[in-house]
Design a protein around this motif. Structure first.
Motif, PDB file in Angstrom:
ATOM      1  N   ASP A  31     -43.638  21.526  37.928  1.00 52.25           N
ATOM      2  CA  ASP A  31     -42.670  20.380  38.005  1.00 52.25           C
ATOM      3  C   ASP A  31     -41.409  20.696  38.442  1.00 52.25           C
ATOM      4  O   ASP A  31     -41.033  21.710  38.502  1.00 52.25           O
ATOM      5  N   SER A  65     -47.045  17.629  37.228  1.00 52.32           N
ATOM      6  CA  SER A  65     -48.165  16.959  36.116  1.00 52.32           C
ATOM      7  C   SER A  65     -48.149  15.643  35.989  1.00 52.32           C
ATOM      8  O   SER A  65     -49.309  15.138  35.697  1.00 52.32           O
ATOM      9  N   HIS A  71     -40.036  15.095  35.125  1.00 51.64           N
ATOM     10  CA  HIS A  71     -40.947  15.935  35.626  1.00 51.64           C
ATOM     11  C   HIS A  71     -40.648  15.670  37.215  1.00 51.64           C
ATOM     12  O   HIS A  71     -41.266  16.945  37.902  1.00 51.64           O
ATOM     13  N   LEU A 149     -56.630  21.203  37.892  1.00 49.87           N
ATOM     14  CA  LEU A 149     -55.973  20.141  36.917  1.00 49.87           C
ATOM     15  C   LEU A 149     -56.916  19.470  36.111  1.00 49.87           C
ATOM     16  O   LEU A 149     -57.835  19.207  36.275  1.00 49.87           O
ATOM     17  N   ALA A 152     -54.790  15.021  30.938  1.00 55.71           N
ATOM     18  CA  ALA A 152     -53.516  15.354  29.928  1.00 55.71           C
ATOM     19  C   ALA A 152     -53.419  14.302  28.966  1.00 55.71           C
ATOM     20  O   ALA A 152     -52.453  14.458  27.979  1.00 55.71           O
ATOM     21  N   CYS A 159     -51.833  15.224  34.248  1.00 57.98           N
ATOM     22  CA  CYS A 159     -52.545  16.384  34.328  1.00 57.98           C
ATOM     23  C   CYS A 159     -52.008  17.561  33.606  1.00 57.98           C
ATOM     24  O   CYS A 159     -50.649  17.705  33.405  1.00 57.98           O
ATOM     25  N   MET A 160     -52.838  18.435  32.997  1.00 61.25           N
ATOM     26  CA  MET A 160     -52.350  19.847  32.679  1.00 61.25           C
ATOM     27  C   MET A 160     -52.801  20.744  33.718  1.00 61.25           C
ATOM     28  O   MET A 160     -53.723  20.602  34.671  1.00 61.25           O
ATOM     29  N   VAL A 161     -52.325  21.952  33.892  1.00 64.37           N
ATOM     30  CA  VAL A 161     -52.421  22.663  34.934  1.00 64.37           C
ATOM     31  C   VAL A 161     -52.907  24.202  34.495  1.00 64.37           C
ATOM     32  O   VAL A 161     -52.225  24.962  33.937  1.00 64.37           O
ATOM     33  N   GLY A 174     -47.600  20.228  30.463  1.00 69.62           N
ATOM     34  CA  GLY A 174     -47.086  18.793  30.829  1.00 69.62           C
ATOM     35  C   GLY A 174     -46.888  18.254  29.450  1.00 69.62           C
ATOM     36  O   GLY A 174     -47.263  18.580  28.318  1.00 69.62           O
TER      37      GLY A 174
END
Length: 382
Positions: A31, A65, A71, A149, A152, A159-161, A174
């Motif tokens: 981010d 994210s 972000h 990804l 989220a 998304c989460m990474v 995120g």
């Protein structure tokens, strides 16, 4: 080779999320946010040159994210300085970034010369065009790291990474939420178990639930105003929340026409082009002269005369206090690095609960801006 995590901003505050990660020699930026109402707008990227990099060209990847300004607000600044860096985001996030960044730049540079603004927008358009669309649950390799990804919750496209190196797994959440609404993908990790969890903890220092849209309350307000013979203006200053609003309206029985102003129509049309179910009736223009002479509802990002205004920005789909605990229990990592949280003393916080319940025995680290952490070790272990 040592691996490092460095919050440039957004660690012990909510806003300007931007986190540097060096893992297996791969330089990653998670981010690139900004602060909207603060003396210092952008994260301190120069600390990277002082401590980690010889130039921004050494950044290997920027991972976005979601498309909220806290972000992505400094995306134009850092991505434009990073040469051939690979930038990844979901398709929805990529499409929303331009709308959100144009609005953000306008709000923080109100007196900017129009010629300069036009040049910046052209450059921004080019940089956003370089973003690589990475579908959810899809993996790409950068150096020795595999990047995936994961959904989220939180907002459309979020998304989460997940990052997997030769000897460790990491997850950056995120903003996230286990609760969801129409059109937003619910959290799904498919068994991914990170060794290290970088977790946004908006509600980490207070008991608070993830707030959903109050459909009944909004419906009641609208009905009361219409009963009094007035027109209604539904004001939202957030692109993503405007999307939530049109879904809410679809669930209500409203007996008057609903229309949007030009700016809101542009936003909703972008969602429609991405395949989301947006009522095209709201964006009609050919009957506006007829509609405005009768009772109606207008969706807008600015207040206007002749309407009773309702601000609908209360919606905030973040992980609740209990959901933060659940995320830790779901992942059971070796260490949790807590970010995106207002650190408040003498307030019951989820880290105390983690200790008191005795189910989690890993490290819990409340991170601070511009402090470097070696993954697996901590100078600020709680």
């Amino acid at each position: 080779m040592k691996d490092y995590f460095l919050p440039l901003a957004g660690a012990d505050e909510i806003g300007a999320s931007s986190y540097f990660l060096k893992i297996d020699g791969v330089n990653i930026l998670l981010d690139c946010g900004a602060r909207k109402h603060a003396k210092i707008t952008y994260p301190n990227y120069h600390i990277l040159l002082e401590q980690q990099l010889d130039s921004f060209d050494q950044l290997d990847a920027i991972l976005i994210s979601h498309a909220h300004y806290d972000h992505i607000g400094s995306f134009y600044s850092i991505a434009g300085s990073a040469g051939n860096v690979k930038i990844f985001a979901t398709k929805t996030t990529k499409e929303l970034m331009k709308l959100q960044l144009i609005d953000f730049e306008r709000s923080i540079n109100v007196n900017e010369n129009e010629k300069i603004r036009k040049i910046k927008l052209q450059q921004l358009d080019k940089i956003i065009g370089n973003i690589i669309e990475l579908p959810l649950m899809t993996t790409v390799t950068i150096g020795t790291c595999k990047i995936t990804l994961y959904p989220a919750g939180h907002m459309v496209g979020a998304c989460m990474v997940g990052i997997e190196s030769k000897d460790k797994k990491l997850l950056y959440t995120g903003d996230f939420s286990f609760h969801t609404i129409q059109g937003i993908n619910a959290i799904k990790l498919s068994g991914y178990k990170p060794d290290y969890l970088i977790m946004n903890a908006t509600y980490g220092y207070k008991y608070g639930d993830s707030k959903g849209f109050d459909y009944k309350g909004l419906n009641k307000k609208i009905a009361t105003i219409l009963k009094n013979g007035d027109n209604v203006l539904l004001k939202s200053t957030s692109i993503a929340k405007e999307f939530d609003l049109v879904y809410a309206l679809r669930m209500m029985k409203i007996g008057v026409p609903i229309r949007t102003d030009d700016q809101s129509a542009h936003i909703l049309n972008a969602f429609f082009n991405l395949g989301y179910d947006v009522n095209q009736e709201y964006m009609k223009k050919d009957d506006w002269n007829e509609v405005r002479n009768h009772q109606h509802i207008l969706i807008s990002q600015t207040e206007k005369e002749g309407y009773v205004n309702i601000i609908v920005d209360r919606y905030s789909l973040h992980a609740s206090f209990a959901e933060l605990l659940n995320m830790v229990y779901l992942c059971m990592p070796k260490a949790v690095y807590v970010v995106h949280a207002h650190v408040q003393k003498k307030v019951l916080n989820f880290m105390d609960d983690l200790r008191d319940q005795g189910r989690y025995h890993g490290k819990i680290i409340q991170c601070h801006n511009e402090v470097t952490y070696e993954l697996g070790r901590s100078c600020n272990e709680i």
